[in-house]
Write a protein that holds these residues in place. Structure first.
Motif, mmCIF file in Angstrom:
data_model
loop_
_atom_site.group_PDB
_atom_site.id
_atom_site.type_symbol
_atom_site.label_atom_id
_atom_site.label_comp_id
_atom_site.label_asym_id
_atom_site.label_seq_id
_atom_site.Cartn_x
_atom_site.Cartn_y
_atom_site.Cartn_z
ATOM 1 N N PRO A 162 0.847 -1.206 0.000
ATOM 2 C CA PRO A 162 0.000 0.000 0.000
ATOM 3 C C PRO A 162 0.873 1.244 0.000
ATOM 4 N N LEU A 163 0.531 2.205 -0.834
ATOM 5 C CA LEU A 163 1.338 3.415 -0.950
ATOM 6 C C LEU A 163 0.450 4.650 -0.850
ATOM 7 N N GLY A 164 0.954 5.661 -0.169
ATOM 8 C CA GLY A 164 0.307 6.949 -0.154
ATOM 9 C C GLY A 164 0.957 7.854 -1.182
ATOM 10 N N PRO A 165 0.652 9.138 -1.157
ATOM 11 C CA PRO A 165 1.308 10.081 -2.053
ATOM 12 C C PRO A 165 2.814 10.127 -1.793
ATOM 13 N N VAL A 166 3.578 10.411 -2.852
ATOM 14 C CA VAL A 166 5.037 10.508 -2.757
ATOM 15 C C VAL A 166 5.479 11.785 -3.454
ATOM 16 N N LEU A 196 13.088 12.019 -2.319
ATOM 17 C CA LEU A 196 11.728 11.504 -2.402
ATOM 18 C C LEU A 196 11.161 11.458 -0.989
ATOM 19 N N ILE A 197 9.901 11.859 -0.855
ATOM 20 C CA ILE A 197 9.259 11.937 0.457
ATOM 21 C C ILE A 197 7.981 11.111 0.416
ATOM 22 N N PHE A 198 7.904 10.096 1.274
ATOM 23 C CA PHE A 198 6.770 9.175 1.333
ATOM 24 C C PHE A 198 5.869 9.569 2.503
ATOM 25 N N LEU A 199 4.584 9.753 2.243
ATOM 26 C CA LEU A 199 3.644 10.084 3.302
ATOM 27 C C LEU A 199 3.113 8.802 3.941
ATOM 28 N N VAL A 200 3.153 8.774 5.273
ATOM 29 C CA VAL A 200 2.707 7.602 6.035
ATOM 30 C C VAL A 200 1.850 8.085 7.206
ATOM 31 N N LEU A 201 1.268 7.147 7.920
ATOM 32 C CA LEU A 201 0.447 7.500 9.069
ATOM 33 C C LEU A 201 1.274 8.207 10.144
ATOM 34 N N PRO A 202 0.658 9.085 10.923
ATOM 35 C CA PRO A 202 1.380 9.733 12.024
ATOM 36 C C PRO A 202 1.916 8.697 13.008
ATOM 37 N N GLY A 203 2.991 9.069 13.704
ATOM 38 C CA GLY A 203 3.606 8.172 14.676
ATOM 39 C C GLY A 203 4.886 7.535 14.192
ATOM 40 N N ALA A 204 5.238 7.757 12.916
ATOM 41 C CA ALA A 204 6.438 7.130 12.353
ATOM 42 C C ALA A 204 7.699 7.586 13.069
#
Length: 224
Positions: free
Chosen positions: A119-123, A131-139
């Motif tokens: 599963p991938l979010g916006p990059v 390159l910056i990968f958006l993930v859920l908060p808490g990373a």
């Protein structure tokens, strides 16, 4: 996202306003107006006028920036009406955290993730080749221990986690020497739900480790 290099000033300011409002309305992201680039005799400089600015055209303009950010489309429209050229900054640690890696490693990891159907979010892709990968908060809390479990000392990798108290610049913001932040993977209805960092960290860490080893090999003296 359309490239904004060389765009007419009015076209660029209209695009900044429309995009900032869309981030708030469609993605429910908090949005913050930042500094911007001023044309300067064939070059560009940051609107803050600091010759040593570490992030030209892409940083907050006031110390209380975290309280200024808003996810209200009305508030966002008001902020950009006051400063139409402002860059678009997205605070991290709220609706998402961001994993920031070198472009070569990020592209390698992205290709591997797509093959694995992860599963991938916006990059995001930045002008300074990241390159910056958006993930859920808490990373930002999870990543150091997760890297150690994968066998990677966190300090050995060029892998940055942007969480609470930080921010990223977003398209169509122009930064540095005038290049624009762009989407490598645009926000769509299909990637509205972001992945947890644990789902993406293994390929990201592997790619960063491989790139670090390649960099060391390139600078090693012949015969070393």
């Amino acid at each position: 996202m359309e490239d904004t290099i060389g765009a007419p000033p009015q076209q660029l300011t209209d695009q900044l306003l429309d995009t900032a409002v869309r981030y708030a309305e469609e993605r429910h992201w908090d949005v913050l107006p930042g500094s911007w680039l001023e044309d300067d005799g064939g070059g560009s400089r940051c609107s803050c006028d600091s010759p040593a600015c570490p992030a030209p055209g892409a940083h907050p303009t006031r110390p209380d920036w975290a309280t200024q950010a808003s996810g209200s489309a009305v508030a966002v429209r008001r902020m950009w009406s006051k400063q139409p050229r402002a860059s678009i900054l997205l605070p991290t640690g709220r609706t998402f955290d961001a994993i920031d890696v070198p472009e070569v490693a990020g592209c390698l990891a992205l290709a591997r993730m797509e093959r694995m159907d992860l599963p991938l979010g916006p990059v995001l892709c930045t002008p300074n080749r990241r390159l910056i990968f958006l993930v859920l908060p808490g990373a930002s809390v999870k990543v150091p221990d997760l890297l150690r479990k994968l066998g990677w000392p966190p300090a050995s990798l060029d892998l940055l986690v942007r969480g609470e108290g930080d921010f990223i610049a977003s398209p169509p913001t122009r930064t540095g020497t005038g290049g624009s932040v762009q989407w490598a993977r645009q926000p769509t209805a299909l990637n509205r739900w972001l992945p947890d960092v644990e789902e993406l960290l293994s390929p990201l860490a592997y790619a960063c480790g491989r790139e670090a080893a390649a960099s060391r090999a390139r600078v090693a003296p012949a015969g070393a």
